[in-house]
Design a protein around this motif. Sequence first.
Motif, PDB file in Angstrom:
ATOM      1  N   LEU A 255      -8.761   9.633   1.885  1.00 20.55           N
ATOM      2  CA  LEU A 255      -7.998   8.390   1.955  1.00 20.55           C
ATOM      3  C   LEU A 255      -8.927   7.195   2.069  1.00 20.55           C
ATOM      4  O   LEU A 255      -9.972   7.259   2.720  1.00 20.55           O
ATOM      5  CB  LEU A 255      -7.071   8.409   3.177  1.00 20.55           C
ATOM      6  CG  LEU A 255      -5.975   9.470   3.196  1.00 20.55           C
ATOM      7  CD1 LEU A 255      -5.553   9.753   4.613  1.00 20.55           C
ATOM      8  CD2 LEU A 255      -4.785   9.033   2.368  1.00 20.55           C
TER       9      LEU A 255
ATOM     10  N   GLN B  30      -8.232   3.335   3.211  1.00 22.19           N
ATOM     11  CA  GLN B  30      -7.283   2.349   3.731  1.00 22.19           C
ATOM     12  C   GLN B  30      -8.004   1.032   3.977  1.00 22.19           C
ATOM     13  O   GLN B  30      -8.955   0.974   4.751  1.00 22.19           O
ATOM     14  CB  GLN B  30      -6.667   2.866   5.042  1.00 22.19           C
ATOM     15  CG  GLN B  30      -5.727   1.880   5.724  1.00 22.19           C
ATOM     16  CD  GLN B  30      -5.068   2.490   6.947  1.00 22.19           C
ATOM     17  OE1 GLN B  30      -4.190   3.329   6.838  1.00 22.19           O
ATOM     18  NE2 GLN B  30      -5.505   2.058   8.124  1.00 22.19           N
TER      19      GLN B  30
ATOM     20  N   PHE C 170      -0.870   6.640   7.371  1.00 21.43           N
ATOM     21  CA  PHE C 170      -1.888   5.882   6.663  1.00 21.43           C
ATOM     22  C   PHE C 170      -1.234   4.939   5.656  1.00 21.43           C
ATOM     23  O   PHE C 170      -0.132   5.202   5.159  1.00 21.43           O
ATOM     24  CB  PHE C 170      -2.845   6.820   5.925  1.00 21.43           C
ATOM     25  CG  PHE C 170      -3.471   7.875   6.796  1.00 21.43           C
ATOM     26  CD1 PHE C 170      -4.559   7.571   7.592  1.00 21.43           C
ATOM     27  CD2 PHE C 170      -2.961   9.159   6.823  1.00 21.43           C
ATOM     28  CE1 PHE C 170      -5.132   8.538   8.400  1.00 21.43           C
ATOM     29  CE2 PHE C 170      -3.528  10.138   7.627  1.00 21.43           C
ATOM     30  CZ  PHE C 170      -4.618   9.826   8.418  1.00 21.43           C
ATOM     31  N   ARG C 171      -1.926   3.843   5.346  1.00 29.57           N
ATOM     32  CA  ARG C 171      -1.521   2.898   4.299  1.00 29.57           C
ATOM     33  C   ARG C 171      -2.711   2.778   3.338  1.00 29.57           C
ATOM     34  O   ARG C 171      -3.642   2.027   3.595  1.00 29.57           O
ATOM     35  CB  ARG C 171      -1.165   1.538   4.893  1.00 29.57           C
ATOM     36  CG  ARG C 171      -0.136   1.592   6.003  1.00 29.57           C
ATOM     37  CD  ARG C 171       1.232   2.009   5.501  1.00 29.57           C
ATOM     38  NE  ARG C 171       2.178   2.130   6.603  1.00 29.57           N
ATOM     39  CZ  ARG C 171       2.895   1.116   7.078  1.00 29.57           C
ATOM     40  NH1 ARG C 171       2.740  -0.096   6.555  1.00 29.57           N
ATOM     41  NH2 ARG C 171       3.727   1.286   8.078  1.00 29.57           N
ATOM     42  N   ALA C 172      -2.701   3.544   2.289  1.00 30.89           N
ATOM     43  CA  ALA C 172      -3.881   3.711   1.449  1.00 30.89           C
ATOM     44  C   ALA C 172      -3.774   2.924   0.152  1.00 30.89           C
ATOM     45  O   ALA C 172      -2.692   2.751  -0.406  1.00 30.89           O
ATOM     46  CB  ALA C 172      -4.096   5.187   1.137  1.00 30.89           C
ATOM     47  N   ARG C 173      -4.924   2.452  -0.334  1.00 34.88           N
ATOM     48  CA  ARG C 173      -4.998   1.913  -1.687  1.00 34.88           C
ATOM     49  C   ARG C 173      -5.481   2.979  -2.666  1.00 34.88           C
ATOM     50  O   ARG C 173      -5.245   2.873  -3.867  1.00 34.88           O
ATOM     51  CB  ARG C 173      -5.931   0.708  -1.720  1.00 34.88           C
ATOM     52  CG  ARG C 173      -7.364   0.993  -1.292  1.00 34.88           C
ATOM     53  CD  ARG C 173      -8.207  -0.251  -1.301  1.00 34.88           C
ATOM     54  NE  ARG C 173      -9.486  -0.042  -0.613  1.00 34.88           N
ATOM     55  CZ  ARG C 173     -10.357  -1.018  -0.371  1.00 34.88           C
ATOM     56  NH1 ARG C 173     -10.084  -2.254  -0.756  1.00 34.88           N
ATOM     57  NH2 ARG C 173     -11.485  -0.760   0.258  1.00 34.88           N
TER      58      ARG C 173
ATOM     59  N   LEU D 115       0.814  -1.202   0.000  1.00 32.96           N
ATOM     60  CA  LEU D 115       0.000   0.000   0.000  1.00 32.96           C
ATOM     61  C   LEU D 115       0.857   1.265   0.000  1.00 32.96           C
ATOM     62  O   LEU D 115       2.043   1.239   0.348  1.00 32.96           O
ATOM     63  CB  LEU D 115      -0.919  -0.007   1.220  1.00 32.96           C
ATOM     64  CG  LEU D 115      -1.881  -1.192   1.301  1.00 32.96           C
ATOM     65  CD1 LEU D 115      -2.587  -1.199   2.644  1.00 32.96           C
ATOM     66  CD2 LEU D 115      -2.898  -1.154   0.163  1.00 32.96           C
TER      67      LEU D 115
ATOM     68  N   VAL E  18      -3.290  -2.201  10.998  1.00 35.22           N
ATOM     69  CA  VAL E  18      -3.776  -1.540   9.786  1.00 35.22           C
ATOM     70  C   VAL E  18      -5.191  -2.027   9.516  1.00 35.22           C
ATOM     71  O   VAL E  18      -5.397  -3.122   8.992  1.00 35.22           O
ATOM     72  CB  VAL E  18      -2.866  -1.821   8.572  1.00 35.22           C
ATOM     73  CG1 VAL E  18      -3.399  -1.114   7.331  1.00 35.22           C
ATOM     74  CG2 VAL E  18      -1.438  -1.358   8.866  1.00 35.22           C
TER      75      VAL E  18
END
Length: 320
Positions: A262, A264, A231-234, A214, A272
Amino acid sequence: LGVVPDAGGGSSLVGSGFLSLLSPFGLGHRYLLRLDRQPGRTSRAEASAELPYLPWVPFGLAFGFEGIQQDSTLSTQRLRGEVTYGSPAWQVFGSVSRETTKPGVGGVRLVGGRQQIAQSSVTFVGGGFRADRRDRRISPRRGLLAELRVERGDRRRSFGLLVDGSETRQREQASQDRATASLRLFASPLSCVVLVTGGEGYLLRSDAYEVGELFRIGGTRTLRGYPDDRFRARQAVRLLGETRLLLDQTSYLYLFFDAAWLDQPTTSQAEVSGLSGFYPGYGGGIQFETPLGLMNASYAASRESGLSDGQVHVGLSFGL
């Protein structure tokens, strides 16, 4: 350098150091070495080289490496190569990158009957364009800076799975489409004022998502007012606005506002979890000339931190 609060009520020191060589020896080449120390015992290393012109033709080559180590959880490596065509003002390019994610000691633990971090690899093939029409590289007054990159690859994953009380190995494959875009517009309505607008876009489409795949969003380079890699976003879209009051050719005071939407997804890594929403950040700072080089100091806050508990960042850059 930066100081960010941590969960225990204290603070931690983070920072980024980089060496950038532009046109050394008059050859027009570009070289970059960057080392980052981020919160959560995360470290990042990046190196790249650009040879913008081959003899007698407007073609160039670029190579790069990026590695991320997140404590004992995971590590990722990316090797990329590019063939470019064009001039310093505009370029089109084709790219190939090989990316791998490996679990660490903490990443191989089973959580909910599944290994936290899968071992995976993918080769992305893509292309795009970039443009640089700024009137100057340092403290531009007018112009634009833009890049668009689109890639596609097939990612192979392998991870441990608990079935009927015994651990087995699961393998899967998923096609992935990835796109990134960035834009900066510079305008000077008054001789002492520069307005900066623009933003970034991130998109990753896949049947399933792992945390190491991500986009890492947060920090001074992606979303000011939030900790690095918050954040770990797609999917993510960030818009920014900045007003600069010029003090001289390179020095200025500035106020900024960042806003990001965002998305996520929930992943196998426990910390996460899925979220989606709007996240604004705001603040101000100053850039000024010193005998050592350009000094930049800023204060950034968000609705999560509040105005009184924001992040302080200090940077120093110099050229030879």
